[in-house]
Design an enzyme around this catalytic site. Structure first.
Site, short mmCIF file in Angstrom:
data_model
loop_
_atom_site.label_atom_id
_atom_site.label_comp_id
_atom_site.label_asym_id
_atom_site.label_seq_id
_atom_site.Cartn_x
_atom_site.Cartn_y
_atom_site.Cartn_z
N ASN A 8 0.86 -1.19 0.00
CA ASN A 8 0.00 0.00 0.00
C ASN A 8 0.90 1.25 0.00
O ASN A 8 1.72 1.43 0.90
CB ASN A 8 -0.88 -0.05 1.25
CG ASN A 8 -1.82 1.13 1.36
OD1 ASN A 8 -1.40 2.27 1.12
ND2 ASN A 8 -3.06 0.90 1.72
N HIS A 11 0.91 6.24 1.89
CA HIS A 11 1.62 7.22 2.73
C HIS A 11 2.80 7.89 2.06
O HIS A 11 3.36 8.84 2.60
CB HIS A 11 1.94 6.59 4.09
CG HIS A 11 0.66 6.26 4.81
ND1 HIS A 11 -0.28 7.23 5.08
CD2 HIS A 11 0.14 5.09 5.22
CE1 HIS A 11 -1.33 6.66 5.67
NE2 HIS A 11 -1.10 5.37 5.75
N HIS A 44 -5.69 3.64 -1.69
CA HIS A 44 -7.02 3.98 -1.17
C HIS A 44 -7.31 5.44 -1.53
O HIS A 44 -6.68 6.35 -1.00
CB HIS A 44 -7.00 3.79 0.36
CG HIS A 44 -8.32 4.04 1.03
ND1 HIS A 44 -8.48 3.92 2.38
CD2 HIS A 44 -9.53 4.40 0.55
CE1 HIS A 44 -9.74 4.19 2.71
NE2 HIS A 44 -10.40 4.49 1.62
N ARG A 46 -9.41 8.14 -0.78
CA ARG A 46 -10.39 8.50 0.24
C ARG A 46 -11.26 9.65 -0.26
O ARG A 46 -10.84 10.44 -1.11
CB ARG A 46 -9.68 8.91 1.54
CG ARG A 46 -8.97 7.75 2.21
CD ARG A 46 -8.42 8.17 3.56
NE ARG A 46 -9.48 8.37 4.52
CZ ARG A 46 -9.80 7.53 5.50
NH1 ARG A 46 -9.11 6.41 5.68
NH2 ARG A 46 -10.79 7.79 6.31
N ARG A 50 -7.09 12.79 1.15
CA ARG A 50 -6.01 13.23 2.04
C ARG A 50 -4.64 12.65 1.64
O ARG A 50 -3.63 13.22 1.97
CB ARG A 50 -6.31 12.87 3.50
CG ARG A 50 -6.18 11.40 3.81
CD ARG A 50 -6.39 11.12 5.27
NE ARG A 50 -7.74 11.36 5.68
CZ ARG A 50 -8.32 10.76 6.73
NH1 ARG A 50 -7.62 9.91 7.46
NH2 ARG A 50 -9.56 10.99 7.07
N GLU A 71 -8.67 0.46 -3.17
CA GLU A 71 -9.46 0.48 -1.93
C GLU A 71 -10.46 1.62 -2.02
O GLU A 71 -10.08 2.75 -2.32
CB GLU A 71 -8.54 0.76 -0.74
CG GLU A 71 -8.24 -0.46 0.06
CD GLU A 71 -7.44 -0.09 1.28
OE1 GLU A 71 -7.85 0.82 2.03
OE2 GLU A 71 -6.40 -0.69 1.47
N THR A 102 -8.41 3.42 8.49
CA THR A 102 -9.63 2.60 8.44
C THR A 102 -9.76 1.84 9.75
O THR A 102 -9.04 0.90 10.01
CB THR A 102 -9.57 1.64 7.23
OG1 THR A 102 -9.12 2.38 6.10
CG2 THR A 102 -10.91 1.05 6.94
N GLU A 152 -10.83 -9.55 3.18
CA GLU A 152 -9.58 -9.17 3.85
C GLU A 152 -9.92 -9.01 5.32
O GLU A 152 -10.78 -8.21 5.70
CB GLU A 152 -9.03 -7.87 3.27
CG GLU A 152 -7.69 -7.50 3.92
CD GLU A 152 -6.95 -6.40 3.19
OE1 GLU A 152 -7.00 -6.35 1.94
OE2 GLU A 152 -6.32 -5.58 3.87
N HIS A 195 -3.74 -4.50 7.78
CA HIS A 195 -3.83 -3.37 8.69
C HIS A 195 -2.90 -3.54 9.89
O HIS A 195 -3.05 -4.48 10.66
CB HIS A 195 -5.25 -3.09 9.20
CG HIS A 195 -5.46 -1.62 9.41
ND1 HIS A 195 -4.99 -0.96 10.51
CD2 HIS A 195 -6.04 -0.67 8.63
CE1 HIS A 195 -5.28 0.32 10.41
NE2 HIS A 195 -5.91 0.54 9.27
#
Ligand code: PXP
Length: 248
Positions: A8, A11, A44, A46, A50, A71, A102, A152, A195
């Site tokens: 992922n 970030h 993801h 969002r 963000r 995502e 999440t 998941e 996660h």
């Protein structure tokens, strides 16, 4: 077969957005992660944008040579973007504006009637649907009735309990995850986990015979600042291989 590593890259975009502009580029991170052994890339988008932005998603789709796992929240806006982008997979997640990440699994029991047509539209478009759920028997049952091929399992509560040194809680969450993985596989679901995973918890999850894929972001991007992304991917693949070697 070794469990797959989904990386992922959200970030990288978080750091980019802290200053505006276009650096560091999450697409560059995705390409580098694939070169270093990532099996797929997760991003993801969002509602509040963000981290990942719309343009990141289209650039990822056009650039990467491994599957894109998109995502998304269960909203009409995200459905339209998914249908236009046609990623390999879409992972449906709950989303609250005020949350930092999440925070829990999708309520597919309560939200069944809303999620069902979503799954159908994605499936019709050839997009593999994955549902991000708590390791809970009722949620697994609901996933089956929604016709999703993949779930998941949310590992966040377990990982947090380990980091906080709450041993009993950690054991309880671990057993829930193990039971859900067994039950899910018995019901024909492909089991992914994600996660809060780090090297230690990824190794433990990879030892579960049902786990097919791990999706990991925050920890690896943090470590990449010290070790570099290719080295972190190699270390994570080694952790997964160590876990896999312990399978009975
Ligand atoms: N899987 C899902 C469904 C997620 O929502 C996230 C967080 O975006 C992850 C995996 C990755 O979690 P982390 O960044 O804590 O590794």
């Amino acid at each position: 077969m070794l469990p797959r590593l989904g990386v992922n890259i959200d970030h990288v975009a978080t750091i980019r957005n802290a200053r505006g502009g276009h650096l560091p580029d999450p697409v560059r991170a995705a390409v580098m992660a694939i070169e270093a052994g990532a099996d797929s890339i997760t991003a993801h988008l969002r509602e509040d944008r963000r981290h990942i932005r719309d343009l990141d998603i289209s650039r990822l789709k056009a650039t990467i040579t491994k599957p894109l796992n998109f995502e998304m929240a269960v909203t009409d806006e995200m459905l339209a973007i998914a249908l236009e982008t046609k990623p390999h997979a879409a992972c449906l997640v709950p989303e609250k504006r005020e949350e930092r990440t999440t925070e829990g699994g999708l309520d597919i029991v309560g939200g069944h009637h809303v999620i069902k047509p979503f799954c159908a539209r994605l499936k019709e478009a050839g997009i593999r649907v994955s549902l991000f759920i708590e390791p809970d028997p009722q949620a697994l049952q609901a996933a089956v009735s929604l016709g999703a091929p993949v779930v998941e399992l949310h590992t966040g509560a377990w990982c947090e309990a380990i980091v906080d040194g709450r041993g009993e809680d950690a054991n309880r969450h671990y057993h829930r995850l193990c039971e859900a993985a067994v039950l899910g596989q018995q019901q024909g679901l492909e089991i992914h986990v994600g996660h809060g995973l780090d090297y230690q918890t990824a190794e433990l999850m990879s030892a579960l015979p049902q786990v097919f894929e791990l999706n990991i972001g925050h920890f690896m991007m943090g470590e990449a600042m010290f070790d570099g992304l290719p080295a972190v991917i190699s270390k994570m693949k080694a952790a997964i291989a160590r876990g896999y070697a312990k399978r009975i």
